[in-house]
Design a protein around this motif. Structure first.
Motif, short mmCIF file in Angstrom:
data_model
loop_
_atom_site.label_atom_id
_atom_site.label_comp_id
_atom_site.label_asym_id
_atom_site.label_seq_id
_atom_site.Cartn_x
_atom_site.Cartn_y
_atom_site.Cartn_z
N GLY A 101 73.33 75.79 56.19
CA GLY A 101 72.14 76.28 56.87
C GLY A 101 71.36 77.26 56.01
N GLU A 102 70.24 77.73 56.54
CA GLU A 102 69.38 78.66 55.79
C GLU A 102 70.09 79.97 55.47
OE1 GLU A 102 65.51 79.26 57.48
OE2 GLU A 102 65.30 77.13 57.93
N ALA A 103 70.98 80.41 56.33
CA ALA A 103 71.71 81.66 56.11
C ALA A 103 72.90 81.47 55.16
CB ALA A 103 72.20 82.22 57.44
N GLY A 104 73.12 80.23 54.71
CA GLY A 104 74.22 79.95 53.79
C GLY A 104 75.51 79.54 54.46
N LYS A 105 75.53 79.53 55.79
CA LYS A 105 76.74 79.16 56.53
C LYS A 105 76.83 77.63 56.63
CE LYS A 105 79.03 79.78 60.94
NZ LYS A 105 78.91 80.20 62.32
N ILE A 106 78.05 77.11 56.49
CA ILE A 106 78.25 75.66 56.58
C ILE A 106 78.42 75.27 58.04
CG2 ILE A 106 79.84 73.77 56.05
CD1 ILE A 106 80.31 75.02 53.35
N PRO A 128 83.36 62.81 50.38
CA PRO A 128 81.91 62.96 50.37
C PRO A 128 81.50 64.44 50.36
CG PRO A 128 82.66 62.26 52.52
CD PRO A 128 83.86 62.28 51.63
N LEU A 129 80.33 64.70 49.82
CA LEU A 129 79.83 66.06 49.76
C LEU A 129 78.87 66.34 50.90
CD1 LEU A 129 79.08 66.28 45.93
CD2 LEU A 129 81.08 67.14 47.17
N HIS A 130 78.75 67.61 51.23
CA HIS A 130 77.78 68.12 52.20
C HIS A 130 77.85 67.39 53.54
CE1 HIS A 130 76.48 70.34 48.74
NE2 HIS A 130 76.18 69.23 48.10
N ASP A 131 76.72 66.86 54.02
CA ASP A 131 76.70 66.22 55.35
C ASP A 131 76.74 64.70 55.25
OD1 ASP A 131 74.17 65.99 54.24
OD2 ASP A 131 73.13 66.26 56.15
#
Length: 99
Positions: free
Chosen positions: A49-54, A5-8
């Protein structure tokens, strides 16, 4: 299963409910509701997240979880039915007691 699966998102296999009530009455398939309990089979890497961190997910493969009645998308992979949903659709993790 060859699916990641992708992302969350998480992949869940439903855990079937018992065939009988506590009083011993047999429940026919047509009267059963689909279970809202499942086992996590696979998880994505996490949400960005908004800062690009996973940010990694709180659940891992093997966790027993509860989810909402209408949550997720049903898919069939290699002849087995799974649900795919976002981690935010999960209601909680069932912890095993050590009593």
């Amino acid at each position: 299963m060859n699916f990641r699966p992708l992302h969350d998102r998480v992949v869940i296999r439903r855990i079937e409910s018992k065939e009988r009530t506590p009083g011993g009455i047999l429940i026919p398939d047509t009267a059963k509701e689909k279970p809202q309990e499942g086992e996590v089979v696979a998880v994505g890497p996490g949400a960005r997240g908004e800062a690009g961190k996973i940010h990694p997910l709180d659940v891992t493969a093997g966790d027993r979880i509860l989810f909402g009645k209408w949550s997720g998308t049903e898919v069939r992979i290699d002849g087995i039915e799974y649900l795919i949903m976002k981690e935010s659709d999960l209601l909680g993790v069932l912890e095993t007691s050590c009593h």
